[in-house]
Structure formats: C-alpha cells, structure tokens
Scaffold this active site. Structure first.
Site, PDB file in Angstrom:
ATOM      1  N   ASP A   1       0.853  -1.197   0.000  1.00 21.78           N
ATOM      2  CA  ASP A   1       0.000   0.000   0.000  1.00 21.78           C
ATOM      3  C   ASP A   1       0.884   1.240   0.000  1.00 21.78           C
ATOM      4  O   ASP A   1       1.976   1.221   0.579  1.00 21.78           O
ATOM      5  CB  ASP A   1      -0.913   0.002   1.252  1.00 21.78           C
TER       6      ASP A   1
ATOM      7  N   ASP B   1       3.997   2.284  -4.510  1.00 21.34           N
ATOM      8  CA  ASP B   1       2.946   2.466  -5.511  1.00 21.34           C
ATOM      9  C   ASP B   1       2.976   1.300  -6.507  1.00 21.34           C
ATOM     10  O   ASP B   1       4.055   0.941  -6.996  1.00 21.34           O
ATOM     11  CB  ASP B   1       3.240   3.803  -6.226  1.00 21.34           C
TER      12      ASP B   1
ATOM     13  N   SER C   1     -16.529  -4.283  -9.467  1.00 20.75           N
ATOM     14  CA  SER C   1     -17.672  -3.633  -8.816  1.00 20.75           C
ATOM     15  C   SER C   1     -18.943  -3.912  -9.600  1.00 20.75           C
ATOM     16  O   SER C   1     -18.900  -4.062 -10.837  1.00 20.75           O
ATOM     17  CB  SER C   1     -17.406  -2.124  -8.790  1.00 20.75           C
TER      18      SER C   1
ATOM     19  N   TYR D   1     -14.718   5.966 -13.399  1.00 17.13           N
ATOM     20  CA  TYR D   1     -14.428   4.902 -12.427  1.00 17.13           C
ATOM     21  C   TYR D   1     -14.946   3.565 -12.941  1.00 17.13           C
ATOM     22  O   TYR D   1     -14.227   2.570 -12.994  1.00 17.13           O
ATOM     23  CB  TYR D   1     -15.066   5.238 -11.072  1.00 17.13           C
TER      24      TYR D   1
ATOM     25  N   LYS E   1     -12.916   0.004 -14.232  1.00 15.54           N
ATOM     26  CA  LYS E   1     -13.147  -1.379 -13.771  1.00 15.54           C
ATOM     27  C   LYS E   1     -13.464  -2.295 -14.958  1.00 15.54           C
ATOM     28  O   LYS E   1     -12.968  -3.419 -15.041  1.00 15.54           O
ATOM     29  CB  LYS E   1     -14.297  -1.422 -12.764  1.00 15.54           C
TER      30      LYS E   1
ATOM     31  N   ASN F   1     -22.593  -3.703  -2.321  1.00 20.07           N
ATOM     32  CA  ASN F   1     -22.340  -2.540  -1.450  1.00 20.07           C
ATOM     33  C   ASN F   1     -21.709  -2.980  -0.130  1.00 20.07           C
ATOM     34  O   ASN F   1     -22.437  -3.333   0.813  1.00 20.07           O
ATOM     35  CB  ASN F   1     -23.645  -1.777  -1.199  1.00 20.07           C
TER      36      ASN F   1
ATOM     37  N   ASN G   1     -19.550  10.049   0.786  1.00 16.82           N
ATOM     38  CA  ASN G   1     -20.496   9.971  -0.334  1.00 16.82           C
ATOM     39  C   ASN G   1     -21.490   8.852  -0.106  1.00 16.82           C
ATOM     40  O   ASN G   1     -22.610   8.898  -0.591  1.00 16.82           O
ATOM     41  CB  ASN G   1     -19.752   9.631  -1.641  1.00 16.82           C
TER      42      ASN G   1
ATOM     43  N   LEU H   1     -23.865   5.879   1.747  1.00 13.69           N
ATOM     44  CA  LEU H   1     -24.968   5.963   2.705  1.00 13.69           C
ATOM     45  C   LEU H   1     -24.550   5.668   4.148  1.00 13.69           C
ATOM     46  O   LEU H   1     -24.831   6.462   5.054  1.00 13.69           O
ATOM     47  CB  LEU H   1     -26.074   4.987   2.270  1.00 13.69           C
TER      48      LEU H   1
ATOM     49  N   ASP I   1     -28.111   7.468 -10.077  1.00 14.98           N
ATOM     50  CA  ASP I   1     -28.557   6.364  -9.218  1.00 14.98           C
ATOM     51  C   ASP I   1     -29.618   5.516  -9.924  1.00 14.98           C
ATOM     52  O   ASP I   1     -30.399   6.023 -10.731  1.00 14.98           O
ATOM     53  CB  ASP I   1     -29.180   6.914  -7.919  1.00 14.98           C
TER      54      ASP I   1
HETATM   55  P1  NAD Z   1      -9.763   2.097   0.067  1.00 13.14           P
HETATM   56  O1  NAD Z   1      -9.470   3.418  -0.558  1.00 13.14           O
HETATM   57  O2  NAD Z   1     -10.110   2.055   1.515  1.00 13.14           O
HETATM   58  O3  NAD Z   1      -8.529   1.108  -0.164  1.00 13.14           O
HETATM   59  C1  NAD Z   1      -7.698   1.197  -1.312  1.00 13.14           C
HETATM   60  C2  NAD Z   1      -6.265   1.141  -0.805  1.00 13.14           C
HETATM   61  O4  NAD Z   1      -5.391   1.195  -1.939  1.00 13.14           O
HETATM   62  C3  NAD Z   1      -5.900   2.337   0.084  1.00 13.14           C
HETATM   63  O5  NAD Z   1      -5.283   1.866   1.260  1.00 13.14           O
HETATM   64  C4  NAD Z   1      -4.925   3.159  -0.763  1.00 13.14           C
HETATM   65  O6  NAD Z   1      -3.953   3.791   0.048  1.00 13.14           O
HETATM   66  C5  NAD Z   1      -4.329   2.095  -1.669  1.00 13.14           C
HETATM   67  N1  NAD Z   1      -3.863   2.575  -2.979  1.00 13.14           N
HETATM   68  C6  NAD Z   1      -4.540   3.349  -3.854  1.00 13.14           C
HETATM   69  N2  NAD Z   1      -3.788   3.547  -4.945  1.00 13.14           N
HETATM   70  C7  NAD Z   1      -2.622   2.865  -4.761  1.00 13.14           C
HETATM   71  C8  NAD Z   1      -1.451   2.673  -5.545  1.00 13.14           C
HETATM   72  N3  NAD Z   1      -1.330   3.231  -6.748  1.00 13.14           N
HETATM   73  N4  NAD Z   1      -0.443   1.916  -5.040  1.00 13.14           N
HETATM   74  C9  NAD Z   1      -0.554   1.341  -3.809  1.00 13.14           C
HETATM   75  N5  NAD Z   1      -1.644   1.493  -3.029  1.00 13.14           N
HETATM   76  C10 NAD Z   1      -2.658   2.250  -3.502  1.00 13.14           C
HETATM   77  O7  NAD Z   1     -10.907   1.409  -0.813  1.00 13.14           O
HETATM   78  P2  NAD Z   1     -11.773   0.109  -0.522  1.00 13.14           P
HETATM   79  O8  NAD Z   1     -13.168   0.536  -0.250  1.00 13.14           O
HETATM   80  O9  NAD Z   1     -11.085  -0.772   0.421  1.00 13.14           O
HETATM   81  O10 NAD Z   1     -11.783  -0.526  -1.982  1.00 13.14           O
HETATM   82  C11 NAD Z   1     -10.825  -1.499  -2.377  1.00 13.14           C
HETATM   83  C12 NAD Z   1     -11.089  -1.886  -3.812  1.00 13.14           C
HETATM   84  O11 NAD Z   1     -12.424  -2.371  -3.925  1.00 13.14           O
HETATM   85  C13 NAD Z   1     -10.968  -0.741  -4.808  1.00 13.14           C
HETATM   86  O12 NAD Z   1     -10.331  -1.247  -5.978  1.00 13.14           O
HETATM   87  C14 NAD Z   1     -12.398  -0.360  -5.099  1.00 13.14           C
HETATM   88  O13 NAD Z   1     -12.553   0.187  -6.383  1.00 13.14           O
HETATM   89  C15 NAD Z   1     -13.084  -1.708  -4.992  1.00 13.14           C
HETATM   90  N6  NAD Z   1     -14.513  -1.581  -4.658  1.00 13.14           N
HETATM   91  C16 NAD Z   1     -14.882  -0.932  -3.516  1.00 13.14           C
HETATM   92  C17 NAD Z   1     -16.235  -0.789  -3.221  1.00 13.14           C
HETATM   93  C18 NAD Z   1     -16.696  -0.056  -1.964  1.00 13.14           C
HETATM   94  O14 NAD Z   1     -17.881   0.267  -1.870  1.00 13.14           O
HETATM   95  N7  NAD Z   1     -15.820   0.193  -0.991  1.00 13.14           N
HETATM   96  C19 NAD Z   1     -17.210  -1.306  -4.103  1.00 13.14           C
HETATM   97  C20 NAD Z   1     -16.787  -1.979  -5.244  1.00 13.14           C
HETATM   98  C21 NAD Z   1     -15.433  -2.108  -5.522  1.00 13.14           C
HETATM   99  N1  UFG Z   2     -28.092   7.536  -0.450  1.00 12.34           N
HETATM  100  C1  UFG Z   2     -28.874   8.479   0.184  1.00 12.34           C
HETATM  101  N2  UFG Z   2     -28.237   9.487   0.860  1.00 12.34           N
HETATM  102  C2  UFG Z   2     -26.880   9.585   0.947  1.00 12.34           C
HETATM  103  C3  UFG Z   2     -26.096   8.607   0.290  1.00 12.34           C
HETATM  104  C4  UFG Z   2     -26.736   7.602  -0.403  1.00 12.34           C
HETATM  105  O1  UFG Z   2     -30.089   8.423   0.130  1.00 12.34           O
HETATM  106  O2  UFG Z   2     -26.358  10.534   1.570  1.00 12.34           O
HETATM  107  C5  UFG Z   2     -28.762   6.431  -1.145  1.00 12.34           C
HETATM  108  C6  UFG Z   2     -28.433   6.349  -2.622  1.00 12.34           C
HETATM  109  O3  UFG Z   2     -29.314   7.166  -3.366  1.00 12.34           O
HETATM  110  C7  UFG Z   2     -28.599   4.855  -2.894  1.00 12.34           C
HETATM  111  C8  UFG Z   2     -28.167   4.204  -1.571  1.00 12.34           C
HETATM  112  O4  UFG Z   2     -28.281   5.215  -0.580  1.00 12.34           O
HETATM  113  O5  UFG Z   2     -29.951   4.550  -3.098  1.00 12.34           O
HETATM  114  C9  UFG Z   2     -26.724   3.698  -1.582  1.00 12.34           C
HETATM  115  O6  UFG Z   2     -25.847   4.739  -1.980  1.00 12.34           O
HETATM  116  P1  UFG Z   2     -24.266   4.592  -1.850  1.00 12.34           P
HETATM  117  O7  UFG Z   2     -23.669   5.872  -2.342  1.00 12.34           O
HETATM  118  O8  UFG Z   2     -23.891   4.116  -0.501  1.00 12.34           O
HETATM  119  O9  UFG Z   2     -23.927   3.382  -2.853  1.00 12.34           O
HETATM  120  P2  UFG Z   2     -24.173   3.269  -4.425  1.00 12.34           P
HETATM  121  O10 UFG Z   2     -24.884   1.985  -4.631  1.00 12.34           O
HETATM  122  O11 UFG Z   2     -24.778   4.473  -5.009  1.00 12.34           O
HETATM  123  O12 UFG Z   2     -22.661   3.253  -4.943  1.00 12.34           O
HETATM  124  C10 UFG Z   2     -21.895   2.094  -4.853  1.00 12.34           C
HETATM  125  C11 UFG Z   2     -20.397   2.437  -4.769  1.00 12.34           C
HETATM  126  C12 UFG Z   2     -19.941   3.067  -6.061  1.00 12.34           C
HETATM  127  C13 UFG Z   2     -20.332   2.217  -7.232  1.00 12.34           C
HETATM  128  C14 UFG Z   2     -21.828   2.013  -7.203  1.00 12.34           C
HETATM  129  C15 UFG Z   2     -22.350   1.179  -8.335  1.00 12.34           C
HETATM  130  O13 UFG Z   2     -20.156   3.316  -3.704  1.00 12.34           O
HETATM  131  O14 UFG Z   2     -18.519   3.156  -6.036  1.00 12.34           O
HETATM  132  O15 UFG Z   2     -22.169   1.349  -5.981  1.00 12.34           O
HETATM  133  O16 UFG Z   2     -21.913  -0.138  -8.181  1.00 12.34           O
HETATM  134  F1  UFG Z   2     -19.970   2.813  -8.397  1.00 12.34           F
END
Ligand code: NAD
Ligand code: UFG
Length: 342
Positions: A31, A58, A124, A148, A152, A182, A201, A203, A300
């Site tokens: 990381d 990185d 995702s 984004y 993916k 989610n 951002n 919920l 959404d």
């Molecule tokens: P996060 O930001 O908490 O974790 C990502 C980690 O990667 C961080 O610790 C960051 O420091 C590190 N990082 C970023 N760029 C880097 C680089 N170039 N080199 C080395 N380290 C680097 O995010 P997360 O929520 O744990 O998500 C992890 C993965 O899951 C991501 O690829 C994200 O797109 C994917 N994902 C997350 C969600 C979600 O809702 N959290 C949903 C779908 C997919």
């Molecule tokens: N929502 C609210 N108020 C808020 C935030 C969210 O009502 O302040 C609602 C949204 O409209 C949605 C639900 O809560 O109906 C979930 O929203 P999130 O933002 O938590 O999650 P999303 O499903 O919109 O987004 C997630 C990931 C994105 C990804 C997307 C599609 O966070 O990275 O799923 O897979 F792109």
C-alpha cells in the site's frame, strides 16, 4: 502460503487480511497509504496476533514491485489498490485511468516477470451499468457510465485478454474478477472499519456521521422509486462476508493449475431500502437519525442486487451476516473511533 494484498491497508483490504490470516494464509500488505493510515497495520497485528509484513509503495512503480516479488514468494495476488470515487473520477479521469488501469498493467507485468499467475481483482457491480435488472447475473450485459466504472470494465477486459492470450502458451494465468455490491460494516472488534476522508459519499458512513451528531440529517436521495417504500434498494454486504468470499475465491484459484478467467458476484442476494438501512442503524445504535427527503441523485438506479447462485455453487460461499449485524458493527467501530484512525 503468502498472499500479496495490494491496497491491503484500505477498508476492504484490511478486513481481507484478517480473513486470510484466519484461514491460515500469510497476508503481505502492499500500500502507498494514499487513502489509508499506517495505524491500520498495528490494529491488524492486534487482531491477528502477529505482525503483517508491509511493503510501502505504488503499484505503478515497476522497480518497487520487482523488489517485493524478489523478497517474498507469493501463491497469489489479491489486487484491491485503486481509487474509487465516482464523482472524483468525473473530475479527474486521468488519475483514475492512470492509477486503476496503469497500476493494474504495471502489477500484471511484474507478476509475469516473477512467474506468478494467480490474481484476484476487486471489481464492482458498477460494471453492470444502469440498465441491469436485479438480481443481476454475472453474464448480464456490461456498461459503465463514468470513468471509475469504465476503469473497472477495462481492467476486467484486459485481464480476460491476458488469460486468453496466455492460454496458448503455457503456463497460464488463473484470474478472478470479484464484483462487489455494497460493502458495509466493520470488524466486530471495533478496531477496523471504513474511514473516509471528508464528507462521506456513501450511505452508511453518512448515517454514522449523523448519529454521531456531526451532520444534522441524512438526505434521502429520492423517495419515488418503484420500490416498496420509494427509496433506492441496494445489496449491502458485511465486509467480513465479502472478505471470506475472497478467501473462497482464492481457494478456487489455488485448487487447479489450468488457466481461466472467472467472474463472481459478491453480494447477499437480498436488497434493503435506504429507510430500512436507517431503521436498522437506529435499532443497533439507539441513536436518532433524522432524515430529509431530497431529489434523486443523478446516476442512481432504483435497485441493484446480486444474483448469488454462481458464487454459492462454485465457491461454496454465501454471506451470513444480516443488516442488523452490519449496522451494529459499524456503530461499534464509529462510536469508538469517531475520527477513524486519525
Ligand atoms: P480504500 O481506498 O479504503 O482502499 C484502497 C487502498 O489502496 C488504500 O489503502 C490506498 O492507500 C491504496 N492505494 C490506492 N492507490 C494505490 C497505488 N497506486 N499503489 C498502492 N496502493 C494504492 O478502498 P476500498 O473501499 O477498500 O476498496 C478497495 C477496492 O475495492 C478498490 O479497488 C475499489 O474500487 C473496490 N470496490 C470498492 C467498493 C466499496 O464500496 N468500498 C465497491 C466496489 C469495488
Ligand atoms: N443515499 C442516500 N443518501 C446519501 C447517500 C446515499 O439516500 O447521503 C442512497 C443512494 O441514493 C442509494 C443508496 O443510498 O440509493 C446507496 O448509496 P451509496 O452511495 O452508498 O452506494 P451506491 O450503490 O450508489 O454506490 C456504490 C459504490 C460506487 C459504485 C456504485 C455502483 O459506492 O462506487 O455502488 O456499483 F460505483
């Protein structure tokens, strides 16, 4: 067996390290701490009961990756490092393509040099686009509406191309794309959890901020969707269930030597509305979460839930934790760490 976890200090990666250690693997975190904090590593040690090796750098740095692969012998790489905000990706597309796609290319090239060909990638549900019908199966059409999501989608395609190209020239790659729905929740110890910078951002972190009194109310984005209470439905999955799903997918990749590209949805298959999530949080925390109805958020969809049959049949894995447990764990984490790990 050592497993490299890129992004292992992040929200999902840190929980994955716990699940890997519980399953008898040795996680090694890679990381650059661009979106996480070194304190995570101490907390991992407290939970696991042993230190987790860390390589700080990185994934785009080829010489750094070569040093990491020379130092350790890995059975597989779990690739979570990347940037993940839809809104930020619309402002900074180059950052998203460079970090996510460029970083993945750099990682795959280093794996090839090191002779490691088992890779799990964090994809995702966003790759299903807005038109997907819930519950969405892995073979549904793919599309993406923002940089984004496109990053993916392009990574999934480049990984599939890599597997196909190598298949004719053994040894072959064995690669899995895991499409997360989610992820929410936190480790039950209260030591690890989601720690977003600035205004959340998503919920659940936003609800927790409201419950802590940091924000006056939750804006509910839309209450006229064609759902049971008019608010959006999502498939929330406990981050420890998600982590255990990765371990099941890892075992699948390690089980055989033939090449292949596999895709699994990681969700529960059950959707909850925004108001159901709020109610579960209020039950678990005993705090109030005032809600204000607000316009729908652009981009959404009404409903996004996983079809989970493939993961159940092929991986023998299913999510076990319910929404109340997800919210109770979020509250334990946030009430003990109001400022996250800062
Ligand atoms: P996060 O930001 O908490 O974790 C990502 C980690 O990667 C961080 O610790 C960051 O420091 C590190 N990082 C970023 N760029 C880097 C680089 N170039 N080199 C080395 N380290 C680097 O995010 P997360 O929520 O744990 O998500 C992890 C993965 O899951 C991501 O690829 C994200 O797109 C994917 N994902 C997350 C969600 C979600 O809702 N959290 C949903 C779908 C997919
Ligand atoms: N929502 C609210 N108020 C808020 C935030 C969210 O009502 O302040 C609602 C949204 O409209 C949605 C639900 O809560 O109906 C979930 O929203 P999130 O933002 O938590 O999650 P999303 O499903 O919109 O987004 C997630 C990931 C994105 C990804 C997307 C599609 O966070 O990275 O799923 O897979 F792109």
């Amino acid at each position: 067996m050592k497993i490299l976890v890129t992004g292992g200090a992040g929200y999902i990666g840190s929980h994955l390290c716990v699940a890997l250690a519980e399953a008898g693997f040795q996680p090694v975190v890679l990381d650059d701490f661009s979106n996480s904090r070194p304190a995570v590593i101490d907390r991992l040690a407290a939970i696991i009961g042993a230190p987790t090796p860390v390589a700080i750098g990185d994934i785009s740095d080829a010489a750094f990756l070569d040093r990491v692969f020379a130092e350790h012998e890995f059975a597989a790489v779990m690739h979570l490092a990347g940037v993940k905000s839809v809104a930020e990706s619309c402002r900074l597309p180059l950052l998203y393509y460079q970090n996510n796609i460029g970083g993945t290319l750099s990682l795959c090239a280093a794996m090839q040099r090191a002779g490691i060909r088992r890779l799990l990638f964090s994809s995702s549900a966003t790759v299903y686009g807005a038109a997907a019908r819930s519950p969405v199966r892995e073979d549904a059409p793919l599309s993406a509406a923002n940089p984004y999501g496109r990053s993916k989608l392009m990574i999934e395609r480049l990984l599939a191309d890599l597997v196909a190209a190598e298949a004719a020239h053994l040894p072959v790659w064995r690669v899995a794309a895991l499409r997360y729905f989610n992820p929410v929740g936190a480790h039950p110890s209260g030591l690890l959890g989601e720690d977003p910078l600035g205004t959340p951002n998503n919920l659940v972190p936003y609800i927790a901020d409201v419950a802590l009194g940091r924000r006056p109310h939750l804006n509910v984005y839309g209450n006229t969707y064609a759902t049971r209470d008019g608010t959006g439905i999502r498939d929330y999955i406990h981050v420890m269930d998600l982590a255990e799903g990765h371990v099941a997918a890892l075992r699948y990749l390690l089980r055989a030597n033939d090449g292949g590209y596999f895709v699994w949805n990681l969700g529960t298959g059950r959707g909850s509305t925004v108001l159901e999530v709020v109610a579960a949080f209020v039950r678990s925390s005993g705090r109030s979460v005032p809600c204000v109805m607000a316009p729908m958020r652009p981009g959404d969809v009404a409903e996004s839930c996983a079809h989970v049959g493939r993961a159940q049949a092929e991986l023998g894995w299913r999510a076990r934790r319910d929404l109340d447990e997800m919210m109770a764990d979020v509250w334990r984490w946030r009430s003990a760490n109001a400022d996250g790990m800062r």
